[in-house]
Design a protein around this motif. Structure first.
Motif, PDB file in Angstrom:
ATOM      1  N   PRO A 109      -0.471  94.044 -33.643  1.00 38.91           N
ATOM      2  CA  PRO A 109       0.857  93.453 -33.855  1.00 38.91           C
ATOM      3  C   PRO A 109       1.756  94.419 -34.609  1.00 38.91           C
ATOM      4  CG  PRO A 109      -0.720  92.526 -35.395  1.00 38.91           C
ATOM      5  CD  PRO A 109      -1.516  93.368 -34.444  1.00 38.91           C
ATOM      6  N   SER A 110       3.004  94.063 -34.765  1.00 38.78           N
ATOM      7  CA  SER A 110       3.931  94.943 -35.485  1.00 38.78           C
ATOM      8  C   SER A 110       3.610  94.949 -36.979  1.00 38.78           C
ATOM      9  CB  SER A 110       5.376  94.492 -35.267  1.00 38.78           C
ATOM     10  OG  SER A 110       5.531  93.148 -35.671  1.00 38.78           O
ATOM     11  N   GLY A 111       3.890  96.076 -37.628  1.00 40.34           N
ATOM     12  CA  GLY A 111       3.553  96.220 -39.041  1.00 40.34           C
ATOM     13  C   GLY A 111       4.633  95.684 -39.970  1.00 40.34           C
ATOM     14  N   THR A 112       4.229  95.351 -41.192  1.00 41.96           N
ATOM     15  CA  THR A 112       5.189  94.837 -42.172  1.00 41.96           C
ATOM     16  C   THR A 112       6.193  95.905 -42.605  1.00 41.96           C
ATOM     17  OG1 THR A 112       3.573  95.317 -43.922  1.00 41.96           O
ATOM     18  CG2 THR A 112       3.618  93.078 -43.065  1.00 41.96           C
ATOM     19  N   SER A 113       5.850  97.175 -42.394  1.00 42.59           N
ATOM     20  CA  SER A 113       6.791  98.252 -42.751  1.00 42.59           C
ATOM     21  C   SER A 113       8.090  98.145 -41.964  1.00 42.59           C
ATOM     22  CB  SER A 113       6.156  99.622 -42.486  1.00 42.59           C
ATOM     23  OG  SER A 113       5.030  99.827 -43.302  1.00 42.59           O
ATOM     24  N   SER A 114       8.018  97.552 -40.772  1.00 42.21           N
ATOM     25  CA  SER A 114       9.223  97.419 -39.950  1.00 42.21           C
ATOM     26  C   SER A 114      10.271  96.549 -40.627  1.00 42.21           C
ATOM     27  CB  SER A 114       8.870  96.837 -38.575  1.00 42.21           C
ATOM     28  OG  SER A 114       8.329  95.536 -38.710  1.00 42.21           O
ATOM     29  N   ASN A 115       9.824  95.583 -41.446  1.00 42.88           N
ATOM     30  CA  ASN A 115      10.779  94.736 -42.168  1.00 42.88           C
ATOM     31  C   ASN A 115      11.622  95.571 -43.122  1.00 42.88           C
ATOM     32  OD1 ASN A 115       9.328  92.719 -40.877  1.00 42.88           O
ATOM     33  ND2 ASN A 115       8.250  92.062 -42.717  1.00 42.88           N
ATOM     34  N   VAL A 116      10.952  96.504 -43.808  1.00 37.47           N
ATOM     35  CA  VAL A 116      11.646  97.378 -44.756  1.00 37.47           C
ATOM     36  C   VAL A 116      12.626  98.276 -44.023  1.00 37.47           C
ATOM     37  CG1 VAL A 116      11.344  99.171 -46.510  1.00 37.47           C
ATOM     38  CG2 VAL A 116       9.657  97.333 -46.309  1.00 37.47           C
ATOM     39  N   MET A 117      12.183  98.860 -42.904  1.00 37.01           N
ATOM     40  CA  MET A 117      13.040  99.779 -42.151  1.00 37.01           C
ATOM     41  C   MET A 117      14.248  99.044 -41.564  1.00 37.01           C
ATOM     42  SD  MET A 117      11.334 102.318 -42.905  1.00 37.01           S
ATOM     43  CE  MET A 117       9.659 102.717 -43.390  1.00 37.01           C
ATOM     44  N   PHE A 119      15.669  96.424 -42.874  1.00 39.69           N
ATOM     45  CA  PHE A 119      16.555  96.173 -44.010  1.00 39.69           C
ATOM     46  C   PHE A 119      17.349  97.429 -44.361  1.00 39.69           C
ATOM     47  CE2 PHE A 119      17.088  96.567 -48.652  1.00 39.69           C
ATOM     48  CZ  PHE A 119      17.958  95.520 -48.876  1.00 39.69           C
ATOM     49  N   LEU A 120      16.675  98.581 -44.413  1.00 43.47           N
ATOM     50  CA  LEU A 120      17.344  99.829 -44.780  1.00 43.47           C
ATOM     51  C   LEU A 120      18.400 100.236 -43.755  1.00 43.47           C
ATOM     52  CD1 LEU A 120      14.310 101.951 -46.067  1.00 43.47           C
ATOM     53  CD2 LEU A 120      16.083 100.835 -47.435  1.00 43.47           C
ATOM     54  N   SER A 121      18.189  99.892 -42.486  1.00 42.79           N
ATOM     55  CA  SER A 121      19.144 100.269 -41.435  1.00 42.79           C
ATOM     56  C   SER A 121      20.232  99.223 -41.220  1.00 42.79           C
ATOM     57  CB  SER A 121      18.396 100.490 -40.116  1.00 42.79           C
ATOM     58  OG  SER A 121      17.869  99.264 -39.637  1.00 42.79           O
ATOM     59  N   ARG A 122      20.185  98.136 -42.031  1.00 44.90           N
ATOM     60  CA  ARG A 122      21.095  96.991 -41.902  1.00 44.90           C
ATOM     61  C   ARG A 122      20.875  96.244 -40.589  1.00 44.90           C
ATOM     62  NH1 ARG A 122      25.471 100.858 -43.425  1.00 44.90           N
ATOM     63  NH2 ARG A 122      25.596 100.902 -45.706  1.00 44.90           N
ATOM     64  N   GLY A 123      19.621  96.164 -40.175  1.00 41.65           N
ATOM     65  CA  GLY A 123      19.261  95.391 -38.996  1.00 41.65           C
ATOM     66  C   GLY A 123      19.093  93.922 -39.340  1.00 41.65           C
ATOM     67  N   ASP A 124      18.727  93.139 -38.352  1.00 44.40           N
ATOM     68  CA  ASP A 124      18.523  91.698 -38.542  1.00 44.40           C
ATOM     69  C   ASP A 124      17.111  91.481 -39.096  1.00 44.40           C
ATOM     70  OD1 ASP A 124      18.146  88.963 -38.357  1.00 44.40           O
ATOM     71  OD2 ASP A 124      19.233  88.775 -36.466  1.00 44.40           O
ATOM     72  N   VAL A 125      17.006  91.418 -40.414  1.00 45.01           N
ATOM     73  CA  VAL A 125      15.696  91.302 -41.069  1.00 45.01           C
ATOM     74  C   VAL A 125      15.033  89.966 -40.715  1.00 45.01           C
ATOM     75  CG1 VAL A 125      14.487  91.282 -43.280  1.00 45.01           C
ATOM     76  CG2 VAL A 125      16.437  92.802 -42.953  1.00 45.01           C
ATOM     77  N   ALA A 126      15.824  88.902 -40.608  1.00 44.99           N
ATOM     78  CA  ALA A 126      15.267  87.586 -40.275  1.00 44.99           C
ATOM     79  C   ALA A 126      14.584  87.624 -38.911  1.00 44.99           C
ATOM     80  CB  ALA A 126      16.362  86.527 -40.284  1.00 44.99           C
ATOM     81  N   TYR A 258      24.102  94.334 -32.210  1.00 43.33           N
ATOM     82  CA  TYR A 258      23.707  95.616 -32.810  1.00 43.33           C
ATOM     83  C   TYR A 258      22.588  95.455 -33.836  1.00 43.33           C
ATOM     84  CZ  TYR A 258      24.521 100.265 -34.888  1.00 43.33           C
ATOM     85  OH  TYR A 258      24.395 101.552 -35.347  1.00 43.33           O
ATOM     86  N   ALA A 259      22.715  94.488 -34.734  1.00 36.26           N
ATOM     87  CA  ALA A 259      21.703  94.295 -35.774  1.00 36.26           C
ATOM     88  C   ALA A 259      20.370  93.872 -35.162  1.00 36.26           C
ATOM     89  CB  ALA A 259      22.169  93.246 -36.786  1.00 36.26           C
ATOM     90  N   GLN A 260      20.414  93.055 -34.116  1.00 40.29           N
ATOM     91  CA  GLN A 260      19.184  92.619 -33.455  1.00 40.29           C
ATOM     92  C   GLN A 260      18.535  93.780 -32.692  1.00 40.29           C
ATOM     93  OE1 GLN A 260      22.150  90.482 -33.127  1.00 40.29           O
ATOM     94  NE2 GLN A 260      21.280  89.598 -34.973  1.00 40.29           N
ATOM     95  N   GLN A 261      19.356  94.679 -32.161  1.00 35.13           N
ATOM     96  CA  GLN A 261      18.821  95.855 -31.462  1.00 35.13           C
ATOM     97  C   GLN A 261      18.036  96.746 -32.426  1.00 35.13           C
ATOM     98  OE1 GLN A 261      22.182  97.727 -29.493  1.00 35.13           O
ATOM     99  NE2 GLN A 261      22.823  95.750 -28.653  1.00 35.13           N
ATOM    100  N   LYS A 262      18.529  96.892 -33.634  1.00 38.35           N
ATOM    101  CA  LYS A 262      17.809  97.685 -34.642  1.00 38.35           C
ATOM    102  C   LYS A 262      16.468  97.032 -34.964  1.00 38.35           C
ATOM    103  CE  LYS A 262      21.979  99.353 -37.030  1.00 38.35           C
ATOM    104  NZ  LYS A 262      22.750  99.287 -38.297  1.00 38.35           N
ATOM    105  N   ALA A 263      16.494  95.724 -35.184  1.00 42.01           N
ATOM    106  CA  ALA A 263      15.265  95.002 -35.544  1.00 42.01           C
ATOM    107  C   ALA A 263      14.210  95.142 -34.451  1.00 42.01           C
ATOM    108  CB  ALA A 263      15.579  93.529 -35.798  1.00 42.01           C
ATOM    109  N   ILE A 264      14.608  94.963 -33.196  1.00 39.52           N
ATOM    110  CA  ILE A 264      13.655  95.047 -32.090  1.00 39.52           C
ATOM    111  C   ILE A 264      13.130  96.465 -31.926  1.00 39.52           C
ATOM    112  CG2 ILE A 264      13.446  94.861 -29.567  1.00 39.52           C
ATOM    113  CD1 ILE A 264      15.258  92.384 -29.755  1.00 39.52           C
ATOM    114  N   THR A 265      13.984  97.458 -32.168  1.00 41.43           N
ATOM    115  CA  THR A 265      13.542  98.848 -32.098  1.00 41.43           C
ATOM    116  C   THR A 265      12.383  99.102 -33.060  1.00 41.43           C
ATOM    117  OG1 THR A 265      15.745  99.635 -31.476  1.00 41.43           O
ATOM    118  CG2 THR A 265      14.245 101.256 -32.435  1.00 41.43           C
ATOM    119  N   PHE A 266      12.532  98.653 -34.302  1.00 38.78           N
ATOM    120  CA  PHE A 266      11.468  98.853 -35.288  1.00 38.78           C
ATOM    121  C   PHE A 266      10.261  97.961 -34.999  1.00 38.78           C
ATOM    122  CE2 PHE A 266      15.094 100.373 -37.955  1.00 38.78           C
ATOM    123  CZ  PHE A 266      14.619 101.656 -38.166  1.00 38.78           C
TER     124      PHE A 266
END
Length: 344
Positions: A109-117, A119-126, A258-266
């Motif tokens: 599954p995806s790692g918890t580090s993606s949540n941090v990344m 957040f740092l990129s101003r993606g959709d953390v939720a 845009y914010a959701q695209q960042k979240a899905i990328t990570f």
């Protein structure tokens, strides 16, 4: 408790560097972490129990509120990364247990580090947290299922062992953590402040164990191609994750902004490599080399994720792109009024 919180903040800031130093220590002094080989599942359970303690009913409500994006993001993760791992094994002619290790980290599954990344990129953390939660809860089913379908060409896959281990170290600890949070509510807040430090120390123990166990095989002809393959796996995951989100933006622009695209990328490109290493050490105990790709991935995706998040943030600042931008394009420049020549 404040001292622990400060230590956790420091460790989060320098985690990648600490991981590299810790890996070197265990490479030259493998006895440092060899003792933990039989306990990696316990350390990962601690990490995921802590994750469960930070979750609430609201996190599950978010999945219900935006089911399409969460489900599609999870499907993209479990489709892109496993198939990408198989393709890279073919291209680089990886075989045997090394190929199994690459595919295993791709099936996680995806790692918890993606949540941090995110957040740092101003993606959709939720959205990031919701996809990570769903992919993690599905791991006991998806990991053995995908491994049986994709890696059985190299070795007989112990699907039952993978299922039991994933169930023990993923689902049960997360559910227990959520239960504790639900029952005790705000009373657990004092404890959760220490969780980042505890989780990162547990992950360090797992990484140190894999390096120590594979001390003699870490840099050999057999494993020489693992690092470039892991790097490509992660980077191509980002690229295909972003491409998927852009395609979905054209289909459903209100949801995949845009914010959701960042979240899905990570979420697509970053893996729960600690789970991969733990599953490898337990389900493939006779072949510890299977855990090496997960260890390399753990170090590399923190580096690449930090770089990508920083680049995205700097780009947005440079072109004044707001966090809630619709498509992430530069704002249109105001048209300059044309100068009229005076007629004498």
């Amino acid at each position: 408790m404040q001292a622990i919180q400060r230590f956790g903040s420091w460790l989060t800031k320098w985690f990648t560097l600490v991981v590299i130093v810790w890996a070197l220590v265990n490479f030259f002094l493998p006895s440092t972490s060899m003792w933990a080989k039989s306990y990696t599942n316990i350390f990962l359970s601690i990490v995921l129990f802590g994750m469960g303690m930070t979750l609430s009913i609201e996190d599950f409500k978010r999945i219900v509120k935006m089911p399409l994006m969460v489900i599609l993001g999870t499907v993209a993760h479990y489709l892109i990364m496993p198939l990408l791992a198989v393709a890279l094994c073919k291209v680089f002619q990886l075989d045997g247990m090394v190929a199994v290790g690459v595919i295993l980290v791709g099936c996680c599954p995806s790692g918890t580090s993606s949540n941090v990344m995110s957040f740092l990129s101003r993606g959709d953390v939720a959205l990031d947290v919701s996809i990570g939660l769903l992919s993690t809860l599905l791991a006991p089913i998806m990991v053995p299922l995908l491994m049986s379908g994709l890696a059985s060409q190299y070795v007989d896959i112990p699907a039952g062992d993978l299922f039991r281990t994933a169930l023990e170290v993923v689902l049960i600890p997360v559910v227990l953590g959520i239960t504790v949070h639900t029952v005790f509510g705000e009373k657990v807040s004092k404890v959760t402040t220490a969780l980042p430090a505890v989780s990162q120390i547990a992950i360090l123990v797992i990484i140190g164990t894999v390096v120590a166990v594979n001390n003699e095989k870490l840099f050999t002809r057999e494993t020489a191609m693992i690092l470039p393959v892991v790097m490509l796996h992660n980077l191509c995951g980002y690229g295909l994750g972003y491409l998927f989100s852009r395609v979905m933006f054209r289909i459903y622009p209100q949801g995949f902004r845009y914010a959701q695209q960042k979240a899905i990328t990570f979420e697509v490109g970053m893996q729960d490599s600690a789970l991969g290493a733990t599953l490898a050490l337990h389900a493939f105990a006779a072949h510890p080399v299977v855990a090496i790709p997960s260890t390399f991935f753990s170090v590399w995706h923190n580096i690449s994720g930090s770089v990508l998040a920083s680049w995205w943030r700097r780009r947005d600042d440079k072109y004044q792109i707001p966090a809630d931008s619709h498509d992430g394009k530069r704002p249109a420049q105001a048209s300059q009024p044309s100068k009229l020549r005076k007629v004498s």
